[in-house]
Scaffold this active site. Structure first.
Site, PDB file in Angstrom:
ATOM      1  N   ARG B  71     -36.567  18.695  28.298  1.00 48.46           N
ATOM      2  CA  ARG B  71     -36.125  20.082  27.453  1.00 48.46           C
ATOM      3  C   ARG B  71     -36.349  21.206  28.082  1.00 48.46           C
ATOM      4  O   ARG B  71     -35.814  22.174  27.428  1.00 48.46           O
ATOM      5  CB  ARG B  71     -36.449  20.016  26.052  1.00 48.46           C
ATOM      6  CG  ARG B  71     -36.285  18.796  25.156  1.00 48.46           C
ATOM      7  CD  ARG B  71     -34.804  18.729  24.980  1.00 48.46           C
ATOM      8  NE  ARG B  71     -34.557  17.571  23.968  1.00 48.46           N
ATOM      9  CZ  ARG B  71     -33.326  16.920  23.924  1.00 48.46           C
ATOM     10  NH1 ARG B  71     -32.482  17.248  25.072  1.00 48.46           N
ATOM     11  NH2 ARG B  71     -33.075  16.113  23.184  1.00 48.46           N
ATOM     12  N   HIS B 186     -23.319   8.315  31.788  1.00 43.80           N
ATOM     13  CA  HIS B 186     -23.447   7.988  30.393  1.00 43.80           C
ATOM     14  C   HIS B 186     -21.948   7.779  29.965  1.00 43.80           C
ATOM     15  O   HIS B 186     -21.253   8.401  30.096  1.00 43.80           O
ATOM     16  CB  HIS B 186     -23.743   9.397  29.876  1.00 43.80           C
ATOM     17  CG  HIS B 186     -23.521   9.857  28.490  1.00 43.80           C
ATOM     18  ND1 HIS B 186     -24.626  10.068  27.483  1.00 43.80           N
ATOM     19  CD2 HIS B 186     -22.542   9.532  27.490  1.00 43.80           C
ATOM     20  CE1 HIS B 186     -24.149  10.114  26.227  1.00 43.80           C
ATOM     21  NE2 HIS B 186     -23.017  10.081  26.222  1.00 43.80           N
ATOM     22  N   ASP B 312     -34.782   7.090  26.951  1.00 45.74           N
ATOM     23  CA  ASP B 312     -34.021   7.949  26.225  1.00 45.74           C
ATOM     24  C   ASP B 312     -34.609   8.913  25.405  1.00 45.74           C
ATOM     25  O   ASP B 312     -34.155   9.504  24.270  1.00 45.74           O
ATOM     26  CB  ASP B 312     -32.796   7.554  25.600  1.00 45.74           C
ATOM     27  CG  ASP B 312     -31.389   8.622  25.531  1.00 45.74           C
ATOM     28  OD1 ASP B 312     -31.917   9.664  26.242  1.00 45.74           O
ATOM     29  OD2 ASP B 312     -30.444   8.214  25.054  1.00 45.74           O
TER      30      ASP B 312
END
Lengths: 337, 438
Positions: B71, B186, B312
């Protein structure tokens, strides 16, 4: 905002329905019908009978919820459901506060929780809530110390609507056991359909859901439902679906479904799924025609059927008030509170 | 490194890369594995080593997570490199590959440099950044893949978003060949998942939530496998979650196509039913699926069709989850619960302990290939980096918000007891996590 003071002469509810025991009632909230027992639903019906009696009086009021506060908060437009809850609360002499939240105020973050905590701080006993997001009332029930009534959440549930639908069927047909109820329309997006499926199945009715294949969930058939939903028959042919039905219930078609590519044209929907006299002739004689409203005139039900002898659409609205009185009574009128 | 040597003694040493699973001692010196061998037979050193007793515990290479979200920069309220690497160490990880969906995203050398610098100054374990496939993760033009490689990325991904344009994906697979780095996909056909909240199926139907069908993942997995065949590029499929995806990878590998795949602990252990009651902590993308999918994923792991287990790890602030289900963020905080979740499968007899460790160590090292592989990550061969995890396979702990080091408390396992607890994590010969230590 405060309701009129209780007048002399209107007997309390207990005098109207003295011998009813509410011991089978187990709910602090009404979020969905998936966890209601047959006994609980029967109890709601019996209390609704009593409420109808109150509503038939010259002074339509009982002091049952005197001193209690019912707050309605609608994050989605509604006319009849909201008015119905408000009338129900007032008829039981509750204080009623209506809060309108514009849909645009639904923003990410704690805004819903903040709103709910504020309402709680104001001292509400019952919160009647409509929200465009499935499950929003569950968040409310977990986070605040009020009884929450789900007045419709997304595509999930609309328990009071299903209860008033079932009450209307019961008052016309006597009982629900073994009755064939066909729900026609946009099953995929319908909270009314889901709640009726739960309630009707619990009451022993046979449920058929019908609509264009793009508006029928792939997972209602027993082979794919994985025990998550009651057993229903899924049928995309409306003529077949209504065969021998006791009740034909049409759902409102959201016209934007066509824009999303789920329907080729509304014209085609009307042709294959509108409840017409000819289609209705395949149902049992005297079969009831229902619609949760508001009706798109000339789309879900043909005008002559909608205003014809089989239609109980207005009766549904009338019964709605009494059913909601029963629900408010059960949540806030008992000794628990 | 000038740390004191460490002798880990009495433990059950499992190193799948060397096919080792027996009682052995392990001596770490100067940041590398110095010796391993029979208990009590360690060579004596001029300076006495710190002794860690690991009786009844498992000693294995530090875990490598191919897929996590730290993040930083941009979303420091959810996680930082400081907190994320500490959470990783607590979970037994010594290497984290962090995804580039930060703000700004890791699509330029400057941002990659920033992450590497931050990891060096504030992190406690190795951080290997993954760079973007496309500029700004917008799915339009390729990011400067060459310069990103020079800056130190170990793969490319637009994770969180698929590369919807097939031509762009083709070019990414072609261009990345020059740097021998994997393109991590993804897989999600967004025209099928738009507005989706959970797995499409009976539970979504019951809850009135819009579903995301497994087919949305599978059609893009099939597309990317076809493009890997066409281009000869290195394709890695992130977080595969469905039986259909396992079958696609199996067939692709049989045909010799250069494809690898990972699966998360939550997709191996939890089903869509976790969403019942509208628990936003169970909202994740790809969504939790069904028992049938779990069975296929487990089989894929056993056969080696699935190369790695990756967390993840997607931490979120409380405010991102304390809201209506449809408005809640996708993601599960997973670094600290990974081992405990996987040990559940071991205890149920679904997976061998050695296999689980392989898929957390040598498996991901193989997916990375290149420099990480050559430098000896994911094994305890003599000369490899001294990255070691010691865990108690029987140690029980309760998952609670307070028990998690990560800023992200968003896990559907809150309130669950897990069996399998990391006792100590050693990175580069230095103890970076010790159970019970402040």
């Amino acid at each position: 905002m405060r309701p009129m003071v209780q007048r002399e002469g209107a007997p309390p509810l207990s005098e109207t329905i003295p011998e009813i025991s509410t011991s089978v009632w187990k709910h602090n909230h009404i979020l969905d019908l998936d966890d209601f027992t047959r006994e609980e639903i029967e109890l709601i019906f019996v209390i609704t009978d009593g409420m109808k009696e109150i509503l038939s009086r010259e002074i339509k009021r009982a002091p049952t919820l005197r001193g209690k506060t019912v707050v309605t908060i609608f994050f989605e437009p509604s006319t009849r459901t909201r008015a119905s809850f408000e009338l129900a609360a007032r008829a039981l002499t509750a204080d009623v506060l209506n809060i309108t939240a514009s849909t645009s105020s639904i923003v990410k973050g704690e805004s819903l929780l903040d709103t709910l905590r504020t309402i709680q701080a104001l001292g509400a006993d019952v919160l009647v809530m409509r929200h465009s997001q499935s499950g929003a009332p569950y968040l409310a029930a977990r986070q605040v110390n009020m009884s929450v009534v789900n007045a419709g959440d997304g595509a999930h549930a609309h328990p009071s609507q299903a209860l008033l639908d079932m009450y209307t069927m019961r008052s016309r047909l006597g009982h629900l056991e073994g009755r064939k109820v066909v729900i026609i329309g946009d099953i995929l997006h319908s909270r009314v359909a889901r709640s009726n499926i739960w309630g009707l199945s619990t009451m022993g009715a046979e449920v058929v859901v019908c609509g264009p294949p793009t508006l029928l969930p792939l997972y209602m058939n027993e082979d794919r439902a994985g025990g998550q939903l009651p057993r229903v028959t899924v049928e995309s042919n409306a003529d077949k679906a209504v065969e021998g039905a006791d009740v034909v219930m049409a759902l409102r078609l959201q016209l934007e479904r066509q824009e999303k590519g789920l329907l080729p044209a509304v014209r085609e929907y009307v042709r294959y799924y509108q409840i017409t006299q000819e289609r209705l002739a395949r149902a049992k004689p005297g079969a009831l025609v229902m619609h949760p409203g508001p009706v798109n005139e000339g789309i879900e039900v043909s005008p002559e059927v909608s205003h014809g002898a089989n239609s109980v659409i207005e009766e549904q609205v009338t019964n709605g008030v009494a059913v909601r009185m029963a629900l408010l009574y059960l949540l806030a009128g008992g000794k628990k509170h | 490194m000038s740390n004191n040597p460490i002798l880990i003694t009495g433990g059950r040493l499992i190193d799948p890369a060397q096919k080792l699973d027996k009682k052995m001692d392990l001596l770490l010196k100067d940041g590398h594995v110095f010796w391993l061998g029979e208990e009590g037979k360690a060579p004596s050193l001029p300076e006495a080593p710190t002794i860690l007793t690991a009786r009844g515990k498992v000693v294995c290479p530090g875990f490598i997570d191919l897929h996590c979200h730290l993040r930083e920069p941009g979303f420091e309220e959810k996680e930082t490199i400081a907190t994320g690497t500490r959470a990783g160490a607590r979970g037994g990880f010594t290497t984290l590959c962090c995804m580039p969906n930060t703000n700004p995203p890791l699509d330029s050398r400057a941002v990659v440099d920033y992450v590497i610098q931050k990891a060096r100054s504030e992190g406690v374990i190795r951080v290997l950044p993954i760079g973007c496939i496309s500029q700004g993760r917008r799915g339009e033009g390729l990011a400067e893949m060459g310069e990103l490689a020079e800056a130190g990325v170990v793969g490319y991904s637009d994770d969180g978003a698929p590369v919807s344009n097939a031509r762009l994906m083709r070019h990414a697979l072609e261009y990345s060949r020059g740097w021998k780095l994997p393109v991590i996909s993804h897989c999600e056909e967004i025209s099928l998942t738009e507005g989706g909240q959970m797995n499409e199926g009976a539970v979504a139907t019951r809850l009135g939530l819009k579903g995301m069908p497994a087919e949305a993942e599978e059609c893009m997995a099939a597309r990317d496998i076809a493009l890997a065949r066409l281009t000869g590029g290195r394709l890695h499929l992130a977080h595969i979650s469905s039986a259909g995806s396992v079958e696609l990878v199996r067939r692709a590998k049989e045909k010799g196509i250069s494809v690898t795949a990972e699966v998360t602990p939550h997709h191996l252990t939890l089903t869509e039913e976790k969403v019942m009651g509208y628990d936003t902590n169970a909202k994740v993308n790809p969504p939790l699926r069904t028992r049938t999918d779990i069975a296929a994923l487990l089989q894929g792991l056993r056969e080696g069709v699935i190369d790695a287990i990756a967390t993840d790890h997607a931490p979120h602030a409380a405010v991102d989850k304390m809201c209506e289900f449809g408005l809640a963020a996708f993601g599960i905080s997973g670094l600290e619960t990974a081992l405990g979740s996987l040990m559940t499968l071991v205890n149920q007899g679904e997976l061998e302990l050695g296999l689980v460790i392989a898929r957390l160590t040598s498996g991901p090292a193989g997916v990375l290939g290149g420099i990480p592989m050559k430098s000896g990550l994911g094994t305890l061969k003599v000369g490899s980096p001294a990255d070691v995890t010691i865990f108690d396979p029987k140690g029980e702990w309760l998952v609670s918000e307070a028990s998690l080091i990560s800023k992200g408390k968003n896990t559907p396992l809150l309130g669950t007891k897990l069996k399998g607890k990391v006792i100590a994590t050693i990175f580069g010969g230095r103890v970076v996590y010790k159970e019970g230590a402040p």
